[in-house]
Design a protein around this motif. Structure first.
Motif, PDB file in Angstrom:
ATOM      1  N   PRO A 120      57.043  35.988  40.186  1.00  0.00           N
ATOM      2  CA  PRO A 120      55.547  35.462  40.782  1.00  0.00           C
ATOM      3  C   PRO A 120      54.581  34.942  39.934  1.00  0.00           C
ATOM      4  O   PRO A 120      54.777  34.815  38.654  1.00  0.00           O
ATOM      5  N   LYS A 121      53.724  34.215  40.576  1.00  0.00           N
ATOM      6  CA  LYS A 121      52.625  33.510  39.599  1.00  0.00           C
ATOM      7  C   LYS A 121      51.591  34.465  39.247  1.00  0.00           C
ATOM      8  O   LYS A 121      50.743  34.270  38.243  1.00  0.00           O
ATOM      9  N   THR A 122      51.282  35.478  40.074  1.00  0.00           N
ATOM     10  CA  THR A 122      50.120  36.649  39.836  1.00  0.00           C
ATOM     11  C   THR A 122      50.838  38.081  39.936  1.00  0.00           C
ATOM     12  O   THR A 122      51.635  38.081  40.621  1.00  0.00           O
ATOM     13  N   ILE A 123      50.338  38.987  39.296  1.00  0.00           N
ATOM     14  CA  ILE A 123      50.739  40.223  39.146  1.00  0.00           C
ATOM     15  C   ILE A 123      49.656  41.211  39.893  1.00  0.00           C
ATOM     16  O   ILE A 123      49.869  42.427  40.614  1.00  0.00           O
ATOM     17  N   LEU A 124      48.556  40.914  39.797  1.00  0.00           N
ATOM     18  CA  LEU A 124      47.373  42.011  40.402  1.00  0.00           C
ATOM     19  C   LEU A 124      47.217  41.599  41.699  1.00  0.00           C
ATOM     20  O   LEU A 124      46.863  40.304  42.176  1.00  0.00           O
TER      21      LEU A 124
ATOM     22  N   THR B 118      47.706  37.592  30.868  1.00  0.00           N
ATOM     23  CA  THR B 118      46.944  36.279  31.005  1.00  0.00           C
ATOM     24  C   THR B 118      45.628  36.375  31.876  1.00  0.00           C
ATOM     25  O   THR B 118      44.616  35.685  31.821  1.00  0.00           O
ATOM     26  N   THR B 119      45.880  37.391  32.937  1.00  0.00           N
ATOM     27  CA  THR B 119      44.846  37.517  33.955  1.00  0.00           C
ATOM     28  C   THR B 119      43.650  38.250  33.219  1.00  0.00           C
ATOM     29  O   THR B 119      42.301  38.006  33.356  1.00  0.00           O
ATOM     30  N   LEU B 120      43.941  39.014  32.534  1.00  0.00           N
ATOM     31  CA  LEU B 120      42.945  40.016  31.721  1.00  0.00           C
ATOM     32  C   LEU B 120      42.342  39.080  30.715  1.00  0.00           C
ATOM     33  O   LEU B 120      40.915  39.490  30.325  1.00  0.00           O
ATOM     34  N   ALA B 121      42.795  38.133  30.168  1.00  0.00           N
ATOM     35  CA  ALA B 121      42.191  37.241  29.038  1.00  0.00           C
ATOM     36  C   ALA B 121      41.171  36.445  29.846  1.00  0.00           C
ATOM     37  O   ALA B 121      40.414  35.520  29.155  1.00  0.00           O
ATOM     38  N   LYS B 122      41.331  36.118  30.997  1.00  0.00           N
ATOM     39  CA  LYS B 122      40.270  35.173  31.774  1.00  0.00           C
ATOM     40  C   LYS B 122      38.975  35.469  31.461  1.00  0.00           C
ATOM     41  O   LYS B 122      38.520  36.584  31.942  1.00  0.00           O
TER      42      LYS B 122
END
Length: 365
Positions: free
Chosen positions: A57-61, A121-125
């Motif tokens: 998938p492109k996202t996990i959250l 990657t999400t948390l780093a945004k």
């Protein structure tokens, strides 16, 4: 439900792949060709095997706006669950893939090996703001294939590195494989773990949740979490009337004896395809009791005087009504009072959050 179905599907929760189609799930009517006689021609079907498909998938959250649950984001490292709990409210999600919420849900699994990298990657945004991430809300993060993939452990490593709070719900003592990480997270007030104990009878558990850990192992895991300083919650879920409710008081007592100070219960939910699958399960394992069970279920889910298999409405879906519901509620309250146990609210700390390094590296210091 007086007539028993034959044969029983051994080692699985669902007794068939049958379920009403909702999203184009292919169905077939008998038309007299060889497929209608395949067992007489080729013999009985071979033992069901579990298959795992890796997806990217492109996202996990996943974010939700449900007003009656305590979390707004979650991670599901897997789709489907080999534990095979027949009552699992997540079974209908397999229908979105034109797969059966029955046997397909527990035999055709999906894994997301890149989950930890996607989370990092999400948390780093810059725009990301932390709130507790829930794991185990749809499928169990510690189902058997976790031993091979270790996706849940990798996600926990990212959470520890980023000082991000996380909650876990599971039916497996496999959670102890990550006790080292959980203890570290607990020292920073970043984790809480709920283990669901449905019954204390291993034979009944083997029918209800055939590939989940035995009840004794789950209770032992609760005790080891407590000993390691990890906030632990005993979830008596689901309560199945006339099947598992008899174990409520003893589960509370045993959990309290292990040092667990938080417990709760959730009534059986039968959304969409789960209802016919559960009725089928009753006809196989409890044909003499099935009508009584469903009568109670429909009474606690009744609305406007009409019995229903399930209540999907916000705020009431977790809160059964009626005489039977009041009885369960009173019994649970009394059991907790006697055991000195309550429903402790574990406050996790979001203030320590630090954006992780991107590129898959974990901080060394």
């Amino acid at each position: 439900m007086e007539q028993r179905l034959e044969p029983e599907v051994s080692g699985r929760g669902a007794q068939s792949g049958a379920a009403p189609p909702r999203f184009g799930l292919a169905t077939r009517e008998a038309d007299g060709d060889w497929r209608d006689h395949v067992e007489s021609l080729d013999g009985p079907p071979v033992k069901l095997r579990t298959t795992v498909t890796e997806e990217n998938p492109k996202t996990i959250l996943s974010f939700n706006r449900s007003p009656d649950i305590a979390f707004d984001r979650s991670i599901n490292a897997y789709r489907g669950c080999e534990h095979g709990c027949v009552y699992c409210f997540a079974r209908p999600t397999h229908a979105y893939h034109d797969l059966s919420p029955g046997l397909d849900f527990e035999t055709q699994l999906f894994a997301k090996p890149a989950a930890a990298d996607l989370l990092r990657t999400t948390l780093a945004k810059p725009a990301y703001r932390p709130r507790p991430i829930a794991m185990g809300t749809n499928t169990d993060p510690y189902q058997p294939i976790e031993r091979q993939y270790r996706i849940t452990r990798q996600v926990l490593e990212v959470c520890l590195d980023a000082r991000h709070p996380v909650t876990i719900t599971t039916k497996s003592d496999r959670v102890l494989d990550d006790l080292d990480l959980l203890a570290q997270l607990a020292r920073h007030r970043l984790v809480a773990v709920a283990i669901s104990v449905t019954t204390l009878d291993p034979r009944l558990s083997g029918k209800l949740e055939p590939r989940a850990a035995a009840p004794a192992k789950r209770l032992a895991a609760l005790g080891k979490l407590v000993d390691a300083g990890v906030p632990a919650h005993c979830s008596i879920a689901p309560i199945i009337p006339a099947i598992t409710d008899a174990f409520m008081e003893e589960i509370v007592q045993r959990a309290a004896a292990l040092g667990v100070r938080s417990a709760g219960w959730i009534p059986l939910r039968l959304p969409h395809e789960v209802a016919p699958l559960f009725r089928e399960w009753l006809s196989v394992h409890f044909p003499e009791r099935g009508d009584k069970v469903m009568a109670i279920v429909r009474s606690i889910r009744a609305k406007d005087g009409e019995g229903r298999d399930n209540d999907p409405d916000f705020f009431t879906r977790m809160k059964p009504r009626g005489v039977w519901a009041d009885l369960f509620r009173a019994r649970f309250r009394l059991a907790c009072k006697r055991a000195g146990i309550g429903k402790t609210r574990f406050e996790l700390d979001c203030s320590q959050f630090r954006r992780p390094e991107v590129g898959g590296q974990i901080r060394l210091f």
